[in-house]
Design a protein around this motif. Structure first.
Motif, mmCIF file in Angstrom:
data_model
loop_
_atom_site.group_PDB
_atom_site.id
_atom_site.type_symbol
_atom_site.label_atom_id
_atom_site.label_comp_id
_atom_site.label_asym_id
_atom_site.label_seq_id
_atom_site.Cartn_x
_atom_site.Cartn_y
_atom_site.Cartn_z
ATOM 1 N N CYS A 1 -1.041 -9.028 9.493
ATOM 2 C CA CYS A 1 -1.021 -7.379 9.149
ATOM 3 C C CYS A 1 -2.990 -7.715 8.942
ATOM 4 O O CYS A 1 -3.722 -8.574 8.412
ATOM 5 N N HIS B 1 -4.802 -5.383 8.102
ATOM 6 C CA HIS B 1 -5.108 -4.144 7.477
ATOM 7 C C HIS B 1 -5.143 -5.416 6.260
ATOM 8 O O HIS B 1 -6.357 -5.898 5.573
ATOM 9 N N ALA C 1 0.300 -7.804 5.444
ATOM 10 C CA ALA C 1 1.012 -7.783 4.839
ATOM 11 C C ALA C 1 2.160 -8.277 6.195
ATOM 12 O O ALA C 1 1.866 -8.178 7.183
ATOM 13 N N CYS D 1 3.424 -1.491 10.725
ATOM 14 C CA CYS D 1 3.790 -2.536 9.488
ATOM 15 C C CYS D 1 4.710 -2.161 8.063
ATOM 16 O O CYS D 1 4.284 -1.366 8.260
ATOM 17 N N LEU E 1 3.974 -1.883 5.195
ATOM 18 C CA LEU E 1 2.784 -1.736 4.013
ATOM 19 C C LEU E 1 2.892 -0.623 4.535
ATOM 20 O O LEU E 1 3.598 0.406 4.322
ATOM 21 N N HIS E 2 1.880 -0.381 5.332
ATOM 22 C CA HIS E 2 0.695 1.253 5.279
ATOM 23 C C HIS E 2 1.370 1.566 6.432
ATOM 24 O O HIS E 2 0.813 2.765 6.863
#
Ligand code: FES
Lengths: 366, 140
Positions: free
Chosen positions: B50, B52, B55, B85, B87-88
């Motif tokens: 990802c 960001h 992940a 994603c 995760l976030h």
């Protein structure tokens, strides 16, 4: 992960969540009467009319996608955070974690309406965590849960288990009584006696019947709720300082996990300014509020704020001399933690060492 | 291996019956992990990390989302066209890789994926020196 790993060799992760795979995991730790009260164990109702079973008070705000990381589902397909061995592999081995502090994640009972049940559950939960998790790997540490609405019961529970070296803090949870209130003073005295810091983590906000209020009324969405959790910590810090808790309990530490930290300058500066004019109403305060905050309050790094210019976070920390106040938290397996150390890539090495290890060692009972 | 495509090299992923609807594969080419997935018969391939915090997108949820609309309205759309994603929860369009919150600046890198002779193939921009398949623990 390794692309961004620092040359650190020690890490204390101050927020790791474990969950019950099944309510019946608590059965060995609850007598028959409580099993009956909760309708678990042999009283479990397996019919479609299973409406009398115990349920944890859960946050009524639903996340748009998934509040738990979907990359952390266990190999057997269970809920993230239910398998101690897999957590070690998926988190500790990836991060090279020295210690991971468990704050139980399946629901907080602190603000639950039946305080007797909260007391029985807290004992059961502390035992379950100890047996299933602490014994599974030497890297696990835990905060013990309690019933903050009943200080006497909380102190008895501390007398029962606080001597265990793997317990490093008291997981108090927010209720609708401000933390500076004398309601909590006996708990603080016991915590000071056992050397345990008080730990706060969002869970009860908007869940149990004794939840703290959201000040102006309920949030409408998960986004609004999650964003304003930080206000709870700010309000509690003002209460703790103004009520003179840190004059009365000079060794006490209070740790706010998962409330972020970039609001700290505003709290410190406003309190200092007000104290200069209004100290008469809190004459027991002998020094600037910011000095009490710096010595006694600790803040988890997560959910880390992401400024327009990432390096501005460092200036913000320096502005209020918060280098010793911050504690690394992965928040695994929740959705709003850090995947790796990328969020700290601009931080100087010395500051990283403090955040990743030294500060936790000083703040928790290690 | 070199094809008519500009600097694109063909890499065979698996036979089509090994990537049925809802199934996913994780391929590593020259150290770059690529998630390949079958969503209701359509194939997608994109970088696993990802943008960001990195992940693994192979565990992302495929879903739809609320379209921008007037205050007080909720209009669901893009069903099965969005990956979030794990995760976030950042959202990306599966077809373009572009994020929903800032499509011009933030996206996941897409790779061309197609079926040739019952084989799923992707096109990679560099000569594939080292190719391996990695375990996908479960499909979200
Ligand atoms: S790592 Fe993907 S959204 Fe943060």
């Amino acid at each position: 992960m390794n692309d961004h790993a620092t040359d650190r060799n020690q890490l204390i992760d101050c927020d790791v969540h474990n969950f019950l795979g099944d309510l019946d995991e608590l059965v060995p730790y609850l007598d028959l009467s409580w099993q009956k009260m909760m309708n678990i164990g042999k009283f479990k109702k397996d019919s479609v009319l299973n409406i009398g079973s115990f349920q944890f008070p859960h946050v009524r705000y639903s996340h748009a996608s998934n509040p738990l990381r979907t990359d952390a589902i266990t190999p057997s397909g269970d809920y993230p955070g239910t398998d101690p061995q897999f957590l070690v592999k998926d988190l500790f081995e990836r991060y090279n974690t020295t210690y991971g502090i468990l704050n139980v994640g399946h629901g907080s009972m602190s603000a639950y309406h039946n305080i007797d049940l909260t007391i029985a559950y807290s004992t059961a939960c502390n035992e379950w965590m100890y047996d299933k998790w602490i014994k599974a790997d030497p890297r696990y540490r835990m905060t013990m849960v309690c019933a903050p609405l009943d200080p006497k019961a909380t102190i008895s529970e501390m007398q029962r288990v606080a001597h265990r070296p793997e317990i490093v803090g008291l997981n108090l949870q927010n209720v609708n009584i401000p933390m500076g209130s004398r309601h909590f003073w006996d708990i603080y005295e016991a915590a000071e006696h056992y050397g345990l810091p008080i730990v706060l983590h969002p869970d009860t906000e908007g869940s149990g019947e004794y939840s703290p209020s959201q000040f102006i009324g309920p949030a409408s969405t998960y986004m609004e709720w999650h964003t304003t959790l930080a206000l709870v910590a700010q309000r509690q810090i003002a209460s703790l300082v103004c009520e003179g808790v840190f004059e009365k309990f000079p060794k006490l530490k209070v740790i706010f996990i998962e409330y972020g930290f970039s609001w700290l300058p505003s709290v410190m500066w406003r309190m200092d300014k007000n104290w200069k004019a209004l100290r008469e109403s809190v004459p027991w305060l002998k020094k600037l509020p910011s000095e009490y905050i710096r010595s006694h309050i600790r803040l988890g790094t997560q959910p880390i704020e992401e400024p327009f210019k990432p390096a501005d976070l460092i200036s913000l920390i320096q502005m209020v001399k918060a280098e010793e106040m911050l504690l690394f938290c992965s928040d695994y397996p929740h959705w709003d933690g850090e995947f790796d150390e990328r969020a700290f890539v601009h931080f100087p090495q010395e500051l990283k060492r403090k955040i990743f290890y030294d500060n936790a060692l000083e703040s928790y009972r290690f | 291996m070199e094809t008519g495509r500009i600097s694109a090299y063909k890499v065979e992923v698996c036979s089509t019956d090994q990537l049925k609807p809802s199934q996913r594969k994780l391929i590593e080419i020259n150290g770059v992990e690529i998630a390949v997935m079958n969503v209701e018969g359509k194939l997608y391939a994109y970088r696993n990390a990802c943008p960001h915090q990195g992940a693994p997108m192979v565990y992302g949820t495929v879903t739809g989302t609320m379209l921008p609309c007037k205050r007080g309205e909720y209009t669901y759309g893009h069903d099965q066209e969005i990956i979030r994603c794990p995760l976030h929860s950042w959202e990306f369009h599966l077809t373009t890789g572009k994020s929903l919150f800032d499509p011009c600046k933030v996206s996941i890198k897409k790779y061309e994926v197609t079926v040739e002779d019952d084989t799923v193939v992707i096109y990679f921009h560099k000569r594939p020196e080292k190719v391996s398949e990695k375990e996908v623990r479960y499909f979200v």
